[in-house]
Design a protein around this motif. Structure first.
Motif, PDB file in Angstrom:
ATOM      1  N   LYS A   1      -7.243   1.581   8.111  1.00 56.72           N
ATOM      2  CA  LYS A   1      -6.762   1.976   9.443  1.00 56.72           C
ATOM      3  C   LYS A   1      -5.292   2.379   9.393  1.00 56.72           C
ATOM      4  O   LYS A   1      -4.874   3.323  10.078  1.00 56.72           O
ATOM      5  N   ILE A   2      -4.516   1.674   8.587  1.00 55.54           N
ATOM      6  CA  ILE A   2      -3.089   1.987   8.482  1.00 55.54           C
ATOM      7  C   ILE A   2      -2.875   3.327   7.776  1.00 55.54           C
ATOM      8  O   ILE A   2      -2.149   4.202   8.269  1.00 55.54           O
ATOM      9  N   ILE A   3      -3.525   3.503   6.626  1.00 49.35           N
ATOM     10  CA  ILE A   3      -3.343   4.730   5.843  1.00 49.35           C
ATOM     11  C   ILE A   3      -3.839   5.948   6.601  1.00 49.35           C
ATOM     12  O   ILE A   3      -3.326   7.062   6.431  1.00 49.35           O
ATOM     13  N   ASN A   4      -4.809   5.764   7.484  1.00 48.12           N
ATOM     14  CA  ASN A   4      -5.324   6.871   8.288  1.00 48.12           C
ATOM     15  C   ASN A   4      -4.259   7.464   9.199  1.00 48.12           C
ATOM     16  O   ASN A   4      -4.401   8.593   9.677  1.00 48.12           O
ATOM     17  N   CYS A   5      -3.175   6.720   9.432  1.00 53.75           N
ATOM     18  CA  CYS A   5      -2.085   7.189  10.289  1.00 53.75           C
ATOM     19  C   CYS A   5      -0.903   7.728   9.476  1.00 53.75           C
ATOM     20  O   CYS A   5       0.163   7.999  10.038  1.00 53.75           O
ATOM     21  N   THR A   6      -1.085   7.858   8.164  1.00 53.63           N
ATOM     22  CA  THR A   6      -0.013   8.345   7.298  1.00 53.63           C
ATOM     23  C   THR A   6      -0.403   9.679   6.681  1.00 53.63           C
ATOM     24  O   THR A   6      -1.540  10.150   6.839  1.00 53.63           O
ATOM     25  N   TYR A   7       0.539  10.267   5.956  1.00 58.68           N
ATOM     26  CA  TYR A   7       0.264  11.522   5.261  1.00 58.68           C
ATOM     27  C   TYR A   7       0.895  11.478   3.875  1.00 58.68           C
ATOM     28  O   TYR A   7       2.088  11.191   3.738  1.00 58.68           O
ATOM     29  N   GLY A   8       0.104  11.741   2.859  1.00 64.56           N
ATOM     30  CA  GLY A   8       0.621  11.953   1.515  1.00 64.56           C
ATOM     31  C   GLY A   8       1.142  10.729   0.800  1.00 64.56           C
ATOM     32  O   GLY A   8       2.009  10.855  -0.073  1.00 64.56           O
ATOM     33  N   VAL A   9       0.626   9.550   1.111  1.00 67.27           N
ATOM     34  CA  VAL A   9       1.083   8.350   0.414  1.00 67.27           C
ATOM     35  C   VAL A   9       0.450   8.292  -0.977  1.00 67.27           C
ATOM     36  O   VAL A   9      -0.769   8.200  -1.118  1.00 67.27           O
ATOM     37  N   LYS A  10       1.302   8.333  -1.990  1.00 63.32           N
ATOM     38  CA  LYS A  10       0.843   8.266  -3.375  1.00 63.32           C
ATOM     39  C   LYS A  10       1.479   7.109  -4.138  1.00 63.32           C
ATOM     40  O   LYS A  10       1.053   6.796  -5.257  1.00 63.32           O
ATOM     41  N   SER A  11       2.515   6.503  -3.560  1.00 58.97           N
ATOM     42  CA  SER A  11       3.202   5.401  -4.249  1.00 58.97           C
ATOM     43  C   SER A  11       3.564   4.309  -3.243  1.00 58.97           C
ATOM     44  O   SER A  11       3.954   4.605  -2.111  1.00 58.97           O
ATOM     45  N   ILE A  12       3.414   3.058  -3.681  1.00 64.07           N
ATOM     46  CA  ILE A  12       3.684   1.899  -2.828  1.00 64.07           C
ATOM     47  C   ILE A  12       4.478   0.866  -3.616  1.00 64.07           C
ATOM     48  O   ILE A  12       4.177   0.595  -4.781  1.00 64.07           O
ATOM     49  N   LEU A  13       5.478   0.282  -2.952  1.00 66.79           N
ATOM     50  CA  LEU A  13       6.194  -0.875  -3.478  1.00 66.79           C
ATOM     51  C   LEU A  13       5.918  -2.049  -2.551  1.00 66.79           C
ATOM     52  O   LEU A  13       6.209  -1.981  -1.358  1.00 66.79           O
TER      53      LEU A  13
END
Length: 206
Positions: free
Chosen positions: A40-52
Motif C-alpha cells: 500500500k505504501i509503495i503504491n503511492c511512490t514512484y521509482g523506488v529502487k533503493s532503501i535504507l
C-alpha cells in the motif's frame, strides 16, 4: 564492533535482550502482514529502487520489500550483532553501527523506520530525524506507535525503553520541504493481516 554507547537504550538493544528480540522476530504471519502494508505504501511512490532502513534487525522488512520490488537495492543499519549476522546471510549491505553515529556519502530513494523510533532515547530523536532526512533522495517511511503527545510506557517490564509520540508530525514541523503523501493504520484484530496497532506515514521531499 566496539564503541561507547550513546545512551542506555543503545546498550539495551546491543545486549542479550536484542539477541532475544532477533530470535522472536521471525514470524511468517508478520512477513505476510508486512508485504500487505508495504504494498500500500509503495503504491503511492514512484521509482523506488533503493532503501535504507534504520534498525533493520534480522531483515523481515527487507524480505517483504523484496517481494514487492525484486530488483531492490537494500541497506540496513543495525546495532545488534546477532541481527547483523542474520542480515549478512541475506547478502545485503549492512552497517553494524548506531543510527546516531552512522555516516555515509550515499543516499537512498527511501529511508525507513519501523518500530525503531519508539525505542530511541527522546533526546536523540532530533538526530534520528536528521539521518532519515539526510540520506533520503525522496521518500521517508515511518511505521511506529502513534500518540498525539509524548508518552512513555513499560516495555516487557523495562522502563525508558518504549516511547510513543507523533514522529511524522515532528518531522513535518522540522523540515519545511517535507509533505505528507499518505498514512494508515494496521489493526491487531485485522482478520487477514493483523499487526500490533502500528501507524504508518509516507513523507516526500518537495
Amino acid at each position: 564492533f566496539l564503541k561507547k554507547f550513546n545512551n542506555s537504550q543503545e546498550k539495551f538493544w546491543y545486549s542479550k535482550f536484542g539477541d532475544d528480540y532477533t530470535t522472536r522476530n521471525n514470524s511468517p504471519d508478520l512477513l505476510a502482514a508486512s508485504i500487505y502494508m508495504f504494498s500500500k505504501i509503495i503504491n503511492c511512490t514512484y521509482g523506488v529502487k533503493s532503501i535504507l532502513e534504520i534498525g533493520a534487525n534480522r531483515g523481515i522488512n527487507y524480505d517483504a520489500f523484496k517481494q514487492i520490488i525484486p530488483e531492490l537495492n537494500f541497506s540496513g543499519i543495525e546495532i545488534n550483532r546477532k541481527a547483523v549476522n542474520e542480515l549478512r546471510k541475506k547478502k545485503i549491505e549492512v552497517f553494524h553501527d548506531s543510527v546516531l553515529d552512522f555516516k555515509s556519502k550515499k543516499k537512498w530513494d527511501l529511508t525507513l523506520s519501523r518500530g525503531v523510533l519508539i525505542h530511541i532515547n527522546p533526546k536523540s530523536l532530533d538526530l534520528c530525524y536528521e539521518k532519515l532526512y539526510e540520506y533520503s533522495k525522496r521518500y521517508i517511511v515511518i511505521c511506529e506507535y502513534y500518540n498525539p503527545s509524548p508518552l512513555e510506557l513499560d516495555y516487557r517490564g523495562y522502563k525508558k525503553k518504549l516511547f510513543k509520540r507523533d514522529f511524522a508530525g515532528e518531522m513535518l514541523d522540522k523540515f519545511s520541504d517535507l509533505k505528507l503523501v499518505n498514512y494508515g493504520f494496521c489493526y491487531k484484530r485485522d482478520s487477514n493481516f493483523p499487526q500490533d496497532d502500528i501507524n504508518w506515514f509516507l513523507l516526500e521531499k518537495c
